[in-house]
Design a protein around this motif. Structure first.
Motif, PDB file in Angstrom:
ATOM      1  N   GLN A 100      92.742 106.689 130.282  1.00 56.82           N
ATOM      2  CA  GLN A 100      92.690 105.694 131.351  1.00 56.82           C
ATOM      3  C   GLN A 100      93.728 104.588 131.180  1.00 56.82           C
ATOM      4  N   CYS A 101      94.542 104.684 130.119  1.00 58.77           N
ATOM      5  CA  CYS A 101      95.543 103.642 129.871  1.00 58.77           C
ATOM      6  C   CYS A 101      96.693 104.242 129.073  1.00 58.77           C
ATOM      7  N   GLU A 102      97.707 103.437 128.867  1.00 64.41           N
ATOM      8  CA  GLU A 102      98.846 103.861 128.049  1.00 64.41           C
ATOM      9  C   GLU A 102      98.397 104.061 126.600  1.00 64.41           C
ATOM     10  N   VAL A 103      98.813 105.166 125.989  1.00 65.07           N
ATOM     11  CA  VAL A 103      98.489 105.453 124.593  1.00 65.07           C
ATOM     12  C   VAL A 103      99.771 105.816 123.853  1.00 65.07           C
ATOM     13  N   GLN A 104      99.969 105.205 122.705  1.00 61.99           N
ATOM     14  CA  GLN A 104     101.134 105.495 121.873  1.00 61.99           C
ATOM     15  C   GLN A 104     100.694 105.788 120.450  1.00 61.99           C
ATOM     16  N   VAL A 105     101.548 106.498 119.732  1.00 61.80           N
ATOM     17  CA  VAL A 105     101.323 106.823 118.323  1.00 61.80           C
ATOM     18  C   VAL A 105     102.535 106.343 117.543  1.00 61.80           C
ATOM     19  N   ALA A 106     102.304 105.712 116.398  1.00 64.41           N
ATOM     20  CA  ALA A 106     103.421 105.201 115.599  1.00 64.41           C
ATOM     21  C   ALA A 106     103.084 105.246 114.121  1.00 64.41           C
ATOM     22  N   ALA A 107     104.128 105.412 113.299  1.00 64.19           N
ATOM     23  CA  ALA A 107     103.977 105.317 111.850  1.00 64.19           C
ATOM     24  C   ALA A 107     103.898 103.842 111.457  1.00 64.19           C
ATOM     25  N   LEU A 108     102.948 103.527 110.575  1.00 67.66           N
ATOM     26  CA  LEU A 108     102.808 102.151 110.089  1.00 67.66           C
ATOM     27  C   LEU A 108     102.458 102.214 108.607  1.00 67.66           C
ATOM     28  N   ASP A 109     103.289 101.597 107.802  1.00 66.49           N
ATOM     29  CA  ASP A 109     103.065 101.493 106.360  1.00 66.49           C
ATOM     30  C   ASP A 109     102.595 100.076 106.084  1.00 66.49           C
ATOM     31  N   TRP A 110     101.352  99.929 105.654  1.00 68.01           N
ATOM     32  CA  TRP A 110     100.803  98.591 105.435  1.00 68.01           C
ATOM     33  C   TRP A 110     101.648  97.782 104.453  1.00 68.01           C
ATOM     34  N   SER A 111     102.324  98.459 103.541  1.00 64.70           N
ATOM     35  CA  SER A 111     103.106  97.770 102.512  1.00 64.70           C
ATOM     36  C   SER A 111     104.536  97.473 102.952  1.00 64.70           C
ATOM     37  N   ASP A 112     104.904  97.860 104.168  1.00 63.98           N
ATOM     38  CA  ASP A 112     106.282  97.680 104.642  1.00 63.98           C
ATOM     39  C   ASP A 112     106.268  96.941 105.981  1.00 63.98           C
ATOM     40  N   PRO A 113     106.424  95.621 105.967  1.00 63.77           N
ATOM     41  CA  PRO A 113     106.374  94.847 107.214  1.00 63.77           C
ATOM     42  C   PRO A 113     107.386  95.278 108.263  1.00 63.77           C
ATOM     43  N   SER A 114     108.455  95.978 107.854  1.00 67.43           N
ATOM     44  CA  SER A 114     109.432  96.430 108.838  1.00 67.43           C
ATOM     45  C   SER A 114     108.854  97.485 109.776  1.00 67.43           C
ATOM     46  N   THR A 115     107.725  98.098 109.395  1.00 65.36           N
ATOM     47  CA  THR A 115     107.090  99.109 110.249  1.00 65.36           C
ATOM     48  C   THR A 115     106.014  98.519 111.140  1.00 65.36           C
ATOM     49  N   TYR A 116     105.730  97.224 110.990  1.00 65.21           N
ATOM     50  CA  TYR A 116     104.642  96.615 111.757  1.00 65.21           C
ATOM     51  C   TYR A 116     105.018  96.500 113.240  1.00 65.21           C
TER      52      TYR A 116
END
Length: 251
Positions: A110-126
């Motif tokens: 019912q809405c936009e859905v996205q998938v992304a890689a996120l490494d909690w230890s790497d703020p550049s992935t936030y």
């Protein structure tokens, strides 16, 4: 929902040598099913209405896809790190994107859905700071070493006034004590606004009649049969600087 789970790789040691090697997200865990039931309850529906939702450690996507299909969220971003998990997560998004066109006819996204890689230890992935009105987490803590990065990413993503919703087994999992202390401590920036044990109806058989005999339920979801789960709702507090700046000047 339509969800594919896969065999967990290296089942005897699914955590591998780093977060990107974790394969636990290939399977469906009881905590995600409990979260899904919680999100569809009326109080949560109000919180999710028009919200930007982000899920950490999304795994197969049960919780995030529930928000996208059964609530009025504005958008959902599901994150994980292991590449096989991310591939399966994208597959599950597509299963539900096209669900309205294949019999039997369940609801579709019912809405936009996205998938992304996120490494909690790497703020550049936030994702961008303050992106989340609502941040979801299902059984995220297995050892205390993961607590500090988890708190850091939660502080970064949840906007002031936003919600952090966590579901975890009621057992004393290594790191949960440190997580609660850190989230609620002076540097955590959150306030606990709700805590309860999951009601029994959240632990019932989630399988449809087509595939969902009691035998299959016991085989796949024994953690629901035997477990107890905590539902924790935290609210992000404004920073001291923001709170001070919002106060009216003295006459």
């Amino acid at each position: 929902l339509r969800i594919r789970e896969l065999a967990i790789q290296r089942a005897s040691s699914p955590f591998g040598t780093g977060a990107d090697a974790y394969t636990t997200g290939l399977g469906i865990w009881g905590s995600s099913l409990v979260m899904a039931r919680w999100l569809t309850d009326a109080p949560m529906q109000k919180i999710l209405k028009s919200a930007t939702v982000v899920e950490l450690g999304a795994g197969c996507g049960v919780a995030g896809l529930t928000a996208a299909v059964y609530t009025r969220a504005a958008s959902v971003l599901m994150t994980d790190l292991n590449e096989a998990t991310l591939d399966n997560l994208r597959h599950n998004v597509e299963l539900n994107r096209t669900a309205a066109h294949t019999p039997p006819t369940p609801p579709a996204l019912q809405c936009e859905v996205q998938v992304a890689a996120l490494d909690w230890s790497d703020p550049s992935t936030y994702p961008p700071a303050g992106k989340a009105h609502v941040l979801l987490g299902c059984d995220l803590v297995y050892h205390k070493e993961s607590v500090a990065p988890l708190i850091r990413v939660a502080r970064k993503l949840v906007r002031p006034g936003g919600s952090l919703l966590l579901v975890s087994p009621a057992s004393n999992r290594d790191g949960m004590k440190q997580l609660l202390e850190g989230v609620l401590g002076p540097k955590g920036g959150f306030k606990l606004v709700g805590a309860q044990v999951a009601p029994q109806e959240y632990l019932s058989n989630p399988l449809t009649e087509a595939v969902g005999s009691d035998v299959q339920f016991l085989l796949h979801f024994s953690d629901l049969v035997d477990g107890r789960y905590r539902l924790l709702h935290f609210r992000r507090q404004p920073s001291a600087h923001a709170a001070a700046s919002s106060e009216p000047a003295a006459p």
